[in-house]
Write a protein that holds these residues in place. Structure first.
Motif, PDB file in Angstrom:
ATOM      1  N   GLY A   4       4.061  -0.055  -5.104  1.00 53.33           N
ATOM      2  CA  GLY A   4       4.242  -1.374  -5.709  1.00 53.33           C
ATOM      3  C   GLY A   4       4.381  -1.267  -7.220  1.00 53.33           C
TER       4      GLY A   4
ATOM      5  N   GLU B  12       0.846  -1.198   0.000  1.00 49.91           N
ATOM      6  CA  GLU B  12       0.000   0.000   0.000  1.00 49.91           C
ATOM      7  C   GLU B  12       0.878   1.245   0.000  1.00 49.91           C
ATOM      8  OE1 GLU B  12      -3.422   0.824  -0.220  1.00 49.91           O
ATOM      9  OE2 GLU B  12      -2.384   2.748  -0.324  1.00 49.91           O
TER      10      GLU B  12
ATOM     11  N   LYS C 295     -19.856   9.232   4.749  1.00 44.94           N
ATOM     12  CA  LYS C 295     -21.052   8.828   5.498  1.00 44.94           C
ATOM     13  C   LYS C 295     -21.029   9.400   6.915  1.00 44.94           C
ATOM     14  CE  LYS C 295     -21.764   7.709   2.092  1.00 44.94           C
ATOM     15  NZ  LYS C 295     -21.054   7.584   0.792  1.00 44.94           N
TER      16      LYS C 295
ATOM     17  N   THR D   2      -9.294   4.248  -0.979  1.00 48.44           N
ATOM     18  CA  THR D   2     -10.151   5.422  -1.133  1.00 48.44           C
ATOM     19  C   THR D   2     -11.323   5.328  -0.167  1.00 48.44           C
ATOM     20  OG1 THR D   2      -9.600   5.451  -3.481  1.00 48.44           O
ATOM     21  CG2 THR D   2     -11.558   6.696  -2.807  1.00 48.44           C
TER      22      THR D   2
HETATM   23  P1  FAD Z   1      -9.330   1.919  -3.767  1.00 53.00           P
HETATM   24  O1  FAD Z   1     -10.228   1.961  -2.597  1.00 53.00           O
HETATM   25  O2  FAD Z   1      -9.148   3.146  -4.564  1.00 53.00           O
HETATM   26  O3  FAD Z   1      -7.925   1.434  -3.199  1.00 53.00           O
HETATM   27  C1  FAD Z   1      -6.791   1.337  -3.981  1.00 53.00           C
HETATM   28  C2  FAD Z   1      -5.566   1.456  -3.100  1.00 53.00           C
HETATM   29  O4  FAD Z   1      -4.430   1.144  -3.879  1.00 53.00           O
HETATM   30  C3  FAD Z   1      -5.338   2.858  -2.547  1.00 53.00           C
HETATM   31  O5  FAD Z   1      -5.176   2.804  -1.143  1.00 53.00           O
HETATM   32  C4  FAD Z   1      -4.059   3.319  -3.217  1.00 53.00           C
HETATM   33  O6  FAD Z   1      -3.264   4.119  -2.365  1.00 53.00           O
HETATM   34  C5  FAD Z   1      -3.368   1.997  -3.501  1.00 53.00           C
HETATM   35  N1  FAD Z   1      -2.412   2.036  -4.609  1.00 53.00           N
HETATM   36  C6  FAD Z   1      -2.610   2.525  -5.866  1.00 53.00           C
HETATM   37  N2  FAD Z   1      -1.506   2.336  -6.613  1.00 53.00           N
HETATM   38  C7  FAD Z   1      -0.595   1.721  -5.812  1.00 53.00           C
HETATM   39  C8  FAD Z   1       0.717   1.261  -6.019  1.00 53.00           C
HETATM   40  N3  FAD Z   1       1.346   1.382  -7.187  1.00 53.00           N
HETATM   41  N4  FAD Z   1       1.362   0.701  -4.970  1.00 53.00           N
HETATM   42  C9  FAD Z   1       0.760   0.560  -3.762  1.00 53.00           C
HETATM   43  N5  FAD Z   1      -0.491   0.967  -3.521  1.00 53.00           N
HETATM   44  C10 FAD Z   1      -1.166   1.537  -4.533  1.00 53.00           C
HETATM   45  N6  FAD Z   1     -18.492   3.290  -2.920  1.00 53.00           N
HETATM   46  C11 FAD Z   1     -19.511   2.659  -2.312  1.00 53.00           C
HETATM   47  O7  FAD Z   1     -19.774   1.498  -2.608  1.00 53.00           O
HETATM   48  N7  FAD Z   1     -20.269   3.287  -1.365  1.00 53.00           N
HETATM   49  C12 FAD Z   1     -20.037   4.564  -0.998  1.00 53.00           C
HETATM   50  O8  FAD Z   1     -20.738   5.103  -0.145  1.00 53.00           O
HETATM   51  C13 FAD Z   1     -18.974   5.258  -1.631  1.00 53.00           C
HETATM   52  N8  FAD Z   1     -18.708   6.535  -1.292  1.00 53.00           N
HETATM   53  C14 FAD Z   1     -17.653   7.175  -1.894  1.00 53.00           C
HETATM   54  C15 FAD Z   1     -17.422   8.502  -1.542  1.00 53.00           C
HETATM   55  C16 FAD Z   1     -16.374   9.184  -2.122  1.00 53.00           C
HETATM   56  C17 FAD Z   1     -16.120  10.619  -1.736  1.00 53.00           C
HETATM   57  C18 FAD Z   1     -15.533   8.517  -3.060  1.00 53.00           C
HETATM   58  C19 FAD Z   1     -14.365   9.238  -3.673  1.00 53.00           C
HETATM   59  C20 FAD Z   1     -15.768   7.207  -3.427  1.00 53.00           C
HETATM   60  C21 FAD Z   1     -16.840   6.520  -2.847  1.00 53.00           C
HETATM   61  N9  FAD Z   1     -17.149   5.205  -3.187  1.00 53.00           N
HETATM   62  C22 FAD Z   1     -18.199   4.572  -2.595  1.00 53.00           C
HETATM   63  C23 FAD Z   1     -16.351   4.462  -4.174  1.00 53.00           C
HETATM   64  C24 FAD Z   1     -15.364   3.513  -3.464  1.00 53.00           C
HETATM   65  O9  FAD Z   1     -14.529   4.276  -2.619  1.00 53.00           O
HETATM   66  C25 FAD Z   1     -14.536   2.751  -4.488  1.00 53.00           C
HETATM   67  O10 FAD Z   1     -15.371   2.094  -5.396  1.00 53.00           O
HETATM   68  C26 FAD Z   1     -13.667   1.712  -3.781  1.00 53.00           C
HETATM   69  O11 FAD Z   1     -12.808   2.310  -2.843  1.00 53.00           O
HETATM   70  C27 FAD Z   1     -12.841   0.923  -4.802  1.00 53.00           C
HETATM   71  O12 FAD Z   1     -12.052  -0.006  -4.138  1.00 53.00           O
HETATM   72  P2  FAD Z   1     -10.675  -0.502  -4.745  1.00 53.00           P
HETATM   73  O13 FAD Z   1     -10.142  -1.498  -3.758  1.00 53.00           O
HETATM   74  O14 FAD Z   1     -10.843  -0.933  -6.146  1.00 53.00           O
HETATM   75  O15 FAD Z   1      -9.719   0.779  -4.800  1.00 53.00           O
END
Ligand code: FAD
Ligand code: NAI
Length: 465
Positions: free
Chosen positions: A114, A32, A50, A40
């Motif tokens: 990463g 991470e 929320k 996110t």
């Molecule tokens: P992410 O949560 O984006 O996590 C990816 C992680 O990878 C991050 O921590 C990042 O730092 C890390 N990363 C990236 N590149 C690298 C790298 N090269 N090396 C190491 N680490 C890396 N969805 C809902 O279902 N309900 C909600 O109520 C909701 N509210 C939201 C409110 C806001 C303001 C926002 C912006 C989004 C919201 N979402 C909501 C959407 C939700 O946050 C995303 O769909 C979800 O977080 C996606 O999960 P993920 O694991 O794919 O990626």
């Protein structure tokens, strides 16, 4: 260091994948780049938004609602630092919870950037530049998404903010201009609107919440307008000029016409999110991409053996629970099981007041596909519990196949719609019909009776309307 599985990114996709894989006996590491886990969603998305939505709703209730229940309180005063501390405490508890779960499940975690240096090899570069190499039988890319910028507009997170800045404003803006009438614009617009901002939403399309059922979106717009939102639909932003902490937003009708300028203390840019893949080394490895997203097959595999991808970085809705389910499915596949995600039953919830929740096909989808359907609808004005709560705005809408009665979509705008939608998800996951739900006893007096009444409505059998 050698692992069965290395996951890049610890958002809801990555961390849930890690836990499920560890449960199934795989040796797992996560990488991470942020200082805390949870991506996110936990750090700057679902959870803090929320927390502020809930807190600002309490403020709104104290100011306008409690008196209607005979509860007389003085006009509430806002202590914004305390509200923000509540949000920060909720975030800390959640990200700390993920760190605890990693330890509990014996998952190794690495903080740093990463990158995949070759199939089976991942490097981690820490902030101080030090580098470690990990060997991995399998790699899951779960790097998520970031804010889509508005061309020509610089987000400084002070006057012109993304959702991240809008979750941490130090004072309530007098005028907030929101660009984009999607989920973020409406949720965070609600937070600041409740706390006293005049909110104007500029949307390129001629409707709000594109992709949601049109009838629900129309009703939502009417309710938001009553709450004080002003909508400039069918308008595009030509530019935003920042001067001395104020902004001037110039907009123009999308179809052409006279320019308008809007003065704002803050501008929130919320026109969508885009996948994060930069620096991962995917181009060198030849991982196939399409419009920024990693291409995967039905088993989450990319075109390069041993590399998988899930969550916001791949196709489908950018939602935390979708990412989580994909994380579980790919972990199960890697452990030799039959992991699977049913993309027809992924709910979507907008946590405004009232909430808006949806699962499955909209009326527009069914019309476009030429599928014949029946509609059952029930308003919350006719639900006893909703009346008792003074939350009668909205309705439940069922869409069922005209021949088989299988439920194809359910859309709810109303109190706790985000919780009510769960029973529609279970019904649809089991291929249920509107009659299945209509014949299921529901406790009285509950809001869920409105869901049953809408199911009864598919055959014109609602009792209370
Ligand atoms: P992410 O949560 O984006 O996590 C990816 C992680 O990878 C991050 O921590 C990042 O730092 C890390 N990363 C990236 N590149 C690298 C790298 N090269 N090396 C190491 N680490 C890396 N969805 C809902 O279902 N309900 C909600 O109520 C909701 N509210 C939201 C409110 C806001 C303001 C926002 C912006 C989004 C919201 N979402 C909501 C959407 C939700 O946050 C995303 O769909 C979800 O977080 C996606 O999960 P993920 O694991 O794919 O990626
Ligand atoms: P969104 O895709 O929901 O909405 C963006 C809106 O901006 C659309 O209505 C679009 O037509 C409009 N738009 C695009 N370009 C524009 C322009 N140049 N000018 C004016 N309007 C323009 O995106 P949003 O709200 O930024 O959210 C991003 C993602 O985060 C969403 O995909 C959503 O899935 C996720 N999210 C989910 C939440 C939830 O589940 N409750 C809460 C917040 C975010």
């Amino acid at each position: 260091m050698s692992y069965d599985l290395v996951i890049i990114g610890t958002g809801p996709g990555g961390y849930v994948c890690a836990i499920r894989a560890a449960q199934l006996g795989l040796k797992v590491a996560v990488i991470e780049k942020r200082k805390t886990f949870g991506g996110t969603c936990l750090n700057i998305g679902c959870i803090p938004s929320k927390a502020l939505l809930y807190a600002s709703e309490k403020f709104e209730e104290a100011a306008h609602e409690l008196k209607n229940f005979g509860v007389i309180v003085d006009a509430p005063k806002l202590d914004l630092p305390v509200m923000m501390k509540h949000k920060d405490d909720v975030v800390s508890a959640n990200v700390g919870g993920v760190a605890y779960l990693f330890k509990k499940n014996k998952i190794d975690s690495f903080i740093g950037l990463g990158a995949i240096t070759a199939p089976g090899k991942v490097s981690v570069t820490a902030e101080d530049g030090s580098r470690q190499e990990l060997e991995a039988k399998n790699i899951v890319i779960a790097t998520g998404s970031e804010v889509t910028p508005l061309p020509g507009v610089t987000i400084d997170e002070k006057t012109i903010v993304s959702s991240t800045g809008a979750l941490a404003l130090e004072a309530v803006p007098q005028n907030l201009v929101v660009v984009g009438a999607g989920v973020i614009g409406l949720e965070l617009g609600s937070v600041w609107g409740r706390l006293g901002a005049k909110v104007t939403v500029v949307e390129f399309l001629d409707r709000i919440l594109p992709g949601m059922d049109g009838e629900v979106a129309k009703q939502a717009q009417r309710i938001f307008e009553k709450q004080g939102f002003a909508f400039k639909l069918g308008h595009k932003v030509l530019g935003v000029e920042e001067k001395d902490g104020k902004a001037t937003v110039t907009i123009e009708p999308a179809a052409g016409g006279d320019k308008i300028t809007l003065e704002a203390d803050k501008v929130l840019v919320s026109i969508g999110r885009r996948p994060v893949t930069e620096g991962l080394g995917l181009d060198v490895l030849g991982v196939a991409m399409e419009r920024g997203r990693v291409i995967i097959d039905d088993h989450f595999a990319t075109n390069v053996p041993g590399i998988y991808a899930i969550g916001d970085v791949v196709r489908g809705p950018m939602l935390a629970h979708k990412a989580e389910d994909e994380g579980v499915a790919v972990a199960e596949i890697l452990a030799g099981q039959h992991g699977h995600v049913n993309y027809n039953v992924i709910p979507g919830v907008v946590y405004t007041s009232p909430e808006i929740a949806t699962v499955g096909a909209t009326e527009e989808d069914l019309k476009a596909k030429g599928i014949e359907y029946k509609v059952g609808k029930f308003p919350f004005t006719a639900n006893g519990r909703a009346r008792a709560m003074r939350q009668t705005n909205g309705f439940v809408k069922f869409l069922a196949d005209a021949k088989t009665d299988q439920v194809l979509g359910v859309h709810i705008i109303g109190p706790v719609a985000g919780e009510l939608i769960a029973e529609a998800c279970v019904l649809m996951e089991f291929g249920g019909s509107s009659e299945d739900l209509a014949r299921t006893c529901h406790a009285h007096p509950t809001l869920s009776e409105a869901v049953r009444e809408a199911a009864l409505g598919v055959e014109g059998r609602s009792i209370h309307i």
